[in-house]
Design an enzyme around this catalytic site. Sequence first.
Site, PDB file in Angstrom:
ATOM      1  N   PRO A  16      19.652   6.827 -25.256  1.00 19.63           N
ATOM      2  CA  PRO A  16      19.171   7.426 -26.471  1.00 19.63           C
ATOM      3  C   PRO A  16      17.956   6.688 -26.804  1.00 19.63           C
ATOM      4  O   PRO A  16      17.995   5.426 -27.041  1.00 19.63           O
ATOM      5  CB  PRO A  16      20.261   7.117 -27.513  1.00 19.63           C
ATOM      6  CG  PRO A  16      21.080   5.954 -26.967  1.00 19.63           C
ATOM      7  CD  PRO A  16      21.125   6.197 -25.342  1.00 19.63           C
ATOM      8  N   CYS A 100      20.358  -1.029 -30.753  1.00 21.55           N
ATOM      9  CA  CYS A 100      18.861  -0.892 -31.128  1.00 21.55           C
ATOM     10  C   CYS A 100      18.179  -2.430 -31.685  1.00 21.55           C
ATOM     11  O   CYS A 100      18.859  -2.798 -32.595  1.00 21.55           O
ATOM     12  CB  CYS A 100      18.841   0.340 -32.132  1.00 21.55           C
ATOM     13  SG  CYS A 100      16.970   0.753 -32.690  1.00 21.55           S
TER      14      CYS A 100
END
Length: 343
Positions: A16, A100
């Site tokens: 992602p 992230c």
Amino acid sequence: MDFVGYHLRNNLFVAPMAGVTDRPFRQLCKKLGAGLAVSEMVTSNSLLYGSAKTQRRANHDGEVAPISVQIAGADPAMMAEAAKYNADRGAQIIDINMGCPAKKVCNVMAGSALLQHEALVGKILTAVVNAVPDTPVTLKIRTGWNVDNKNAPSILRIAEESGIRALAVHGRTRCQQYRGEAEFDTITAVKAAARIPVIANGDITTPEKAKAVLERTGADGVMIGRAAQGRPWIFREIEHYLATGEKLPPPAVTEIQSILLEHLEDLYGFYGTETGVRVARKHISWYTKGLTGSAAFRHQMNRLDSVGEQRAMVEDFFSSLGQRHEHLVYDSNNEPTDEELAA
């Protein structure tokens, strides 16, 4: 590959990536050999569910199953609500973002910032798993917060106790961002202790590297991110190499032209022409980085504002390139540099 209750084409995963793994990109990667593609992260803030950006990120119309939606946030109740919201709207796998490293994510204690707070990690994972009992939940993390705090093995234990069905590990800490080289010793240790599938991620840029990482770590699959930007056919290259031990020839210029033009049409349709042209610029840049004569092309491309101009310039560039070379030819080392891949 059997993965959390679904049969996948192979063990190759699209990582992602915010602003990259939209529906057109996911569909293209699956078409070109990826077994599973995870969506760019969707906020857990219910106030943003109605925003155009969030709705686009959760758009999976016509996408090849299984549909994996990544959610991000730091509040267990909100994350649980986000998981249920997306599962009710077609998500077949919920993936939780604790990998992230972006400051705007970590500054609100989401993403990889959560790795500093193991108790909160457990609360979030348990809340999400309990909120969607019929939907498998997966987790993506980094090796830890910094070089002195590589706690991925501890997070694995928490994840398994919480009911997480699979774990993807990027071989860098949060503090490393994307600097330096990914390390795979921590992933090897995680896999050795795991009772759930473990996916290795980080610096997997070639078929040979994919094979080496799988053999070194014992991981159940590999996840590829930046190396697929402008090169979505990397998945079929890796798939073929893992199956046969032989490398596919480089793609023909005419095929890349066709792939890119099809990608552009999907972007125009998905975003609308005005936004589609802007989004397309970065993909065109990735497709052409390092190609002979591409610097001037990109400079001019970034000044174009219409679909017609953009499409025509792509066709002219690749037609001209194809007249000189059957296959892609790069100016330096026949491959884009790491800086180009990360641009």
